[in-house]
Motif scaffolding. Structure first.
Motif, PDB file in Angstrom:
ATOM      1  N   GLU A 176      -5.215  19.919 -14.000  1.00 33.71           N
ATOM      2  CA  GLU A 176      -5.182  20.888 -15.093  1.00 33.71           C
ATOM      3  C   GLU A 176      -6.543  21.534 -15.309  1.00 33.71           C
ATOM      4  O   GLU A 176      -7.571  20.864 -15.233  1.00 33.71           O
ATOM      5  N   THR A 177      -6.525  22.810 -15.654  1.00 34.44           N
ATOM      6  CA  THR A 177      -7.738  23.479 -16.107  1.00 34.44           C
ATOM      7  C   THR A 177      -7.916  23.160 -17.596  1.00 34.44           C
ATOM      8  O   THR A 177      -6.943  22.771 -18.269  1.00 34.44           O
ATOM      9  N   PRO A 178      -9.119  23.333 -18.131  1.00 36.10           N
ATOM     10  CA  PRO A 178      -9.287  23.128 -19.578  1.00 36.10           C
ATOM     11  C   PRO A 178      -8.354  24.007 -20.415  1.00 36.10           C
ATOM     12  O   PRO A 178      -7.831  23.556 -21.435  1.00 36.10           O
TER      13      PRO A 178
ATOM     14  N   PRO B  86      -6.800  19.458 -33.163  1.00 31.12           N
ATOM     15  CA  PRO B  86      -5.856  19.252 -32.069  1.00 31.12           C
ATOM     16  C   PRO B  86      -6.595  19.243 -30.727  1.00 31.12           C
ATOM     17  O   PRO B  86      -7.523  20.023 -30.515  1.00 31.12           O
ATOM     18  N   GLY B  87      -6.155  18.385 -29.828  1.00 26.05           N
ATOM     19  CA  GLY B  87      -6.756  18.346 -28.499  1.00 26.05           C
ATOM     20  C   GLY B  87      -6.433  17.061 -27.795  1.00 26.05           C
ATOM     21  O   GLY B  87      -5.875  16.133 -28.381  1.00 26.05           O
ATOM     22  N   GLY B  88      -6.797  16.996 -26.513  1.00 26.04           N
ATOM     23  CA  GLY B  88      -6.540  15.789 -25.754  1.00 26.04           C
ATOM     24  C   GLY B  88      -7.079  15.867 -24.350  1.00 26.04           C
ATOM     25  O   GLY B  88      -7.667  16.871 -23.941  1.00 26.04           O
ATOM     26  N   GLY B  89      -6.856  14.797 -23.625  1.00 23.81           N
ATOM     27  CA  GLY B  89      -7.381  14.661 -22.276  1.00 23.81           C
ATOM     28  C   GLY B  89      -6.543  15.382 -21.233  1.00 23.81           C
ATOM     29  O   GLY B  89      -5.364  15.661 -21.427  1.00 23.81           O
TER      30      GLY B  89
ATOM     31  N   ARG C  40      -3.648  24.457 -24.111  1.00 25.84           N
ATOM     32  CA  ARG C  40      -2.304  24.930 -24.477  1.00 25.84           C
ATOM     33  C   ARG C  40      -1.329  23.761 -24.644  1.00 25.84           C
ATOM     34  O   ARG C  40      -0.591  23.692 -25.629  1.00 25.84           O
ATOM     35  N   ARG C  41      -1.333  22.835 -23.691  1.00 24.56           N
ATOM     36  CA  ARG C  41      -0.402  21.706 -23.728  1.00 24.56           C
ATOM     37  C   ARG C  41      -0.648  20.839 -24.961  1.00 24.56           C
ATOM     38  O   ARG C  41       0.286  20.474 -25.684  1.00 24.56           O
ATOM     39  N   GLU C  42      -1.912  20.512 -25.220  1.00 23.34           N
ATOM     40  CA  GLU C  42      -2.237  19.635 -26.339  1.00 23.34           C
ATOM     41  C   GLU C  42      -1.999  20.305 -27.692  1.00 23.34           C
ATOM     42  O   GLU C  42      -1.505  19.675 -28.628  1.00 23.34           O
ATOM     43  N   LEU C  43      -2.346  21.569 -27.804  1.00 22.71           N
ATOM     44  CA  LEU C  43      -2.137  22.277 -29.072  1.00 22.71           C
ATOM     45  C   LEU C  43      -0.642  22.379 -29.372  1.00 22.71           C
ATOM     46  O   LEU C  43      -0.214  22.145 -30.515  1.00 22.71           O
TER      47      LEU C  43
ATOM     48  N   SER D 225     -13.217  14.615 -15.402  1.00 24.98           N
ATOM     49  CA  SER D 225     -12.081  14.773 -16.301  1.00 24.98           C
ATOM     50  C   SER D 225     -12.555  15.589 -17.496  1.00 24.98           C
ATOM     51  O   SER D 225     -13.752  15.822 -17.652  1.00 24.98           O
ATOM     52  N   HIS D 226     -11.622  16.008 -18.304  1.00 26.25           N
ATOM     53  CA  HIS D 226     -12.029  16.763 -19.488  1.00 26.25           C
ATOM     54  C   HIS D 226     -11.095  16.499 -20.664  1.00 26.25           C
ATOM     55  O   HIS D 226      -9.983  16.028 -20.505  1.00 26.25           O
TER      56      HIS D 226
END
Length: 190
Positions: free
Chosen positions: A55-57, A47-50, A62-65, A11-12
């Motif tokens: 999903e690619t990193p 900003p960030g998340g799992g 993009r989604r988390e930001l 996971s990342h």
């Protein structure tokens, strides 16, 4: 790669160091917000998340930001090719069954198209995200140290500052001594 390593779940976490540089004085500012956990502890975070499954990193970034920094229903984009991976570390997953990658990207403000959110936001896990704001980089790192922000956020800000100082003589002049004082921390934790 052996068969065992192929079966290890991975996971990342993808995070963003959105920064802007004032060229005349070399002042570097980084986008961050107060992150208040359900137990009341507040840290300053990027900003960030799992990741979600598959999903690619870059997709997670993009989604988390967009979810954490952008105003709802406003235009959002990161210009292709204008963000760079600056930090990656592998840690054990929370369940201990595999690897978890902590990945941070540097995004110059010129590469980000969005209107910043102007209100607090409560996530599904009851974490409250404060209003995103610009923080001078050295003061941000010192605040992260004092409130025990997770080390990978601190490392990402320091690495982004180091990269900026390499391309901006004004930033190198302003932050050279501070970066030198943080070098032992980077070496011990990277």
């Amino acid at each position: 790669m052996d068969a065992k390593s192929l079966s290890v779940p991975v996971s990342h976490y993808a995070g963003a160091v959105v920064s802007k540089l004032a060229p005349m004085g070399g002042l570097v500012s980084v986008l961050a917000f107060p992150y208040t956990m359900p137990n009341g502890v507040t840290q300053i975070r990027l900003p960030g998340g799992g990741s979600h499954e598959g999903e690619t990193p870059e997709e997670t970034l993009r989604r988390e930001l967009e979810a954490e920094a952008s105003k709802e229903r406003s235009a959002f984009a990161i210009k292709p090719g204008e963000f760079w991976k600056i930090h990656q570390a592998v840690v054990p997953s929370q369940d201990g069954a595999g690897e978890h990658h902590k990945i941070f990207f540097l995004i110059p403000i010129e590469a980000l198209i969005c209107t910043l959110r102007h209100e607090k936001k409560t996530e599904n896990d009851h974490v409250v995200l404060g209003v995103p704001a610009w923080h001078e980089a050295e003061a941000l790192v010192k605040r992260m140290f004092s409130d025990h922000t997770p080390k990978h956020h601190v490392i990402a800000v320091l690495k982004s500052l180091k990269i900026t100082a390499e391309v901006s003589p004004a930033a190198a002049s302003r932050y050279g001594a501070f970066l030198a004082s943080c070098e032992p921390y980077l070496k011990a934790n990277s």
